[in-house]
Each structure stands twice: as structure tokens, then as C-alpha cells.
Write a protein that holds these residues in place. Sequence first.
Motif, short mmCIF file in Angstrom:
data_model
loop_
_atom_site.label_atom_id
_atom_site.label_comp_id
_atom_site.label_asym_id
_atom_site.label_seq_id
_atom_site.Cartn_x
_atom_site.Cartn_y
_atom_site.Cartn_z
N UNK A 148 0.84 -1.21 0.00
CA UNK A 148 0.00 0.00 0.00
C UNK A 148 0.87 1.25 0.00
N UNK A 149 1.78 1.32 -0.98
CA UNK A 149 2.73 2.44 -1.02
C UNK A 149 2.02 3.79 -1.04
N UNK A 150 0.82 3.84 -1.63
CA UNK A 150 0.06 5.09 -1.68
C UNK A 150 -0.37 5.52 -0.28
N UNK A 151 -0.59 4.55 0.61
CA UNK A 151 -0.93 4.88 1.99
C UNK A 151 0.32 5.27 2.78
N UNK A 152 1.42 4.57 2.53
CA UNK A 152 2.68 4.90 3.21
C UNK A 152 3.07 6.35 2.91
N UNK A 153 2.82 6.81 1.69
CA UNK A 153 3.17 8.18 1.31
C UNK A 153 2.38 9.21 2.12
N UNK A 154 1.26 8.78 2.70
CA UNK A 154 0.44 9.67 3.52
C UNK A 154 0.67 9.46 5.01
N UNK A 155 1.64 8.59 5.34
CA UNK A 155 1.92 8.32 6.75
C UNK A 155 0.98 7.29 7.35
N UNK A 156 0.29 6.52 6.52
CA UNK A 156 -0.65 5.51 6.99
C UNK A 156 -0.04 4.12 6.90
N UNK A 157 -0.61 3.17 7.63
CA UNK A 157 -0.19 1.78 7.55
C UNK A 157 -0.87 1.11 6.36
N UNK A 158 -0.34 -0.01 5.90
CA UNK A 158 -1.05 -0.79 4.88
C UNK A 158 -2.46 -1.14 5.35
N UNK A 159 -3.38 -1.23 4.41
CA UNK A 159 -4.79 -1.48 4.76
C UNK A 159 -4.96 -2.77 5.54
N UNK A 160 -4.19 -3.82 5.19
CA UNK A 160 -4.34 -5.11 5.87
C UNK A 160 -4.00 -5.03 7.34
N UNK A 161 -3.04 -4.17 7.68
CA UNK A 161 -2.63 -4.01 9.08
C UNK A 161 -3.69 -3.22 9.84
N UNK A 162 -4.21 -2.19 9.23
CA UNK A 162 -5.17 -1.31 9.89
C UNK A 162 -6.46 -2.03 10.26
N UNK A 163 -6.91 -2.95 9.40
CA UNK A 163 -8.24 -3.54 9.64
C UNK A 163 -8.22 -4.82 10.46
N UNK A 164 -7.07 -5.41 10.70
CA UNK A 164 -7.01 -6.71 11.37
C UNK A 164 -7.68 -6.66 12.75
N UNK A 165 -8.83 -7.35 12.94
CA UNK A 165 -9.54 -7.25 14.21
C UNK A 165 -8.82 -7.96 15.36
N UNK A 166 -8.00 -8.95 15.05
CA UNK A 166 -7.28 -9.68 16.09
C UNK A 166 -5.92 -9.07 16.37
N UNK A 167 -5.57 -8.03 15.63
CA UNK A 167 -4.29 -7.32 15.80
C UNK A 167 -3.10 -8.29 15.73
N UNK A 168 -3.11 -9.11 14.69
CA UNK A 168 -2.01 -10.07 14.54
C UNK A 168 -0.99 -9.62 13.49
N UNK A 169 -1.27 -8.52 12.82
CA UNK A 169 -0.37 -8.01 11.78
C UNK A 169 0.33 -6.75 12.27
N UNK A 170 1.65 -6.75 12.12
CA UNK A 170 2.46 -5.61 12.53
C UNK A 170 3.29 -5.15 11.34
N UNK A 171 3.55 -3.86 11.26
CA UNK A 171 4.29 -3.30 10.13
C UNK A 171 5.29 -2.28 10.64
N UNK A 172 6.49 -2.29 10.08
CA UNK A 172 7.49 -1.32 10.52
C UNK A 172 8.83 -1.53 9.84
N UNK A 173 9.83 -0.86 10.40
CA UNK A 173 11.17 -0.83 9.83
C UNK A 173 12.09 -1.80 10.58
N UNK A 174 12.54 -2.84 9.90
CA UNK A 174 13.43 -3.81 10.52
C UNK A 174 14.84 -3.27 10.73
N UNK A 175 15.17 -2.17 10.06
CA UNK A 175 16.48 -1.57 10.26
C UNK A 175 16.51 -0.65 11.48
#
Length: 207
Positions: A148-175
Motif C-alpha cells: 500500500x505504497x500510496x498509503x505509506x506516502x500519507x503516513x498511513x499503515x497498509x490497509x491489511x494491518x489497519x483492519x485486522x480485528x485480532x491485531x495479529x499483523x504488525x508493520x514497521x522498519x526492521x532496520x
Amino acid sequence: MTRLGFVIDKKSCIACHACAVACKVENNLPDGIWWNRILTEGGDNMDTPDGTYPNLTMANIAVACQHCDNPACVKVCPVGATYKDPDTGAVRQDYDKCIGCRMCMSACPYTGVRSFNWEEPNYAIGQAMGDADVPTHQKHVVEKCTMCWHRLAKGLEPACVEVCPARVRYFGDFDDPNSEVSKLIREREHTKLLENRGTNPSVYYLV
């Protein structure tokens, strides 16, 4: 340096498929195309366990582009349509450059994470319904998860991470050693898909 990626908690995934549906809607994916899928590790069919009651086993695994640090797809693309974004580490597709040779699909060891538009894209409701910043889908072009690079450009998380009801998806910088994803893979046992292929995926699964 930035290496963005995902951490997915397999133990807590409830296989609701919200991430897959959100991805489809957000990215205006044509009929029959899915960039994100929830697969069942168990029986022969989706959402069925393996074994005989009461000795049953079943787990869920979310599969999409692994945004590899050493992507096989980039190496074989003859026109540079598949490339690694230097700013995020994401593996991207340039639809306008793609010649539809599907070499990237052949080289990718992760079956089914890429799709090919054989015909002009069609939509269930007859019109686009995704984000206005998503590129127009084209005939004879390979597609896949874009983070979801278009969302990242706006400072948002990928859509799949935002909607996960069980909060099992995490997104970030491994560096970034202080990021949530870096802390999770330091503190929890994890695995990656087909590590022996040398692609170094940017998707980690907590087990």
C-alpha cells in the motif's frame, strides 16, 4: 537505511480474511484477483483441521508478496518493471513498463503471490472502488502486493494491518532496532517462508 516489512502472529490469526478483503477493496483489485490470501495448514479444504477428533491440528497463514531483501523476481525482469524501492525496501511493479512476459512469476518461489491480468480488468460493481491514488490496472500486466505504497506516502499503515480485528499483523522498519517489528522478532520465536531459497523475505511469522 529503511527495510519495511511485516510481522504476522500465526498463533492468534482467526482466519477472518478481513486483511484480504481490505487489500482487495483498497487497491481496487479486479474480479478474481487477490494479493493477500489466508491459507489453512490442516485438512484438504480451507478452514478444516488435519487428523481425527480429538487429535486435530490446524493453523492459519497469511500469504502475499514477501518483499524479499534479495528478490529473485527483480533479477529476471528484462525491462526493469519489477524493482526494489530504495526508500522502503518494498518490491514494486511498474505497470507501464511491464511487457507481460511473466518471468517474475516463474522466478518467484512463493507460489500464488503474483497474478496476471489476462483480460481487461472487470469489477463486481462495474466501477473502481479503491483509493484514488492506486494506479489503474491494465491488461497483460503482472500485479502483487505493493505494501500500500500510496498509503505509506500519507503516513498511513497498509490497509491489511489497519483492519485486522485480532491485531495479529504488525508493520514497521526492521532496520530500526527500536521499532515494534524489530522488538517482536527479537523476543518471539519466528520463522520465514522458504528461508533456504536465499531471498531473505521481509515477512516474519511468529509461531
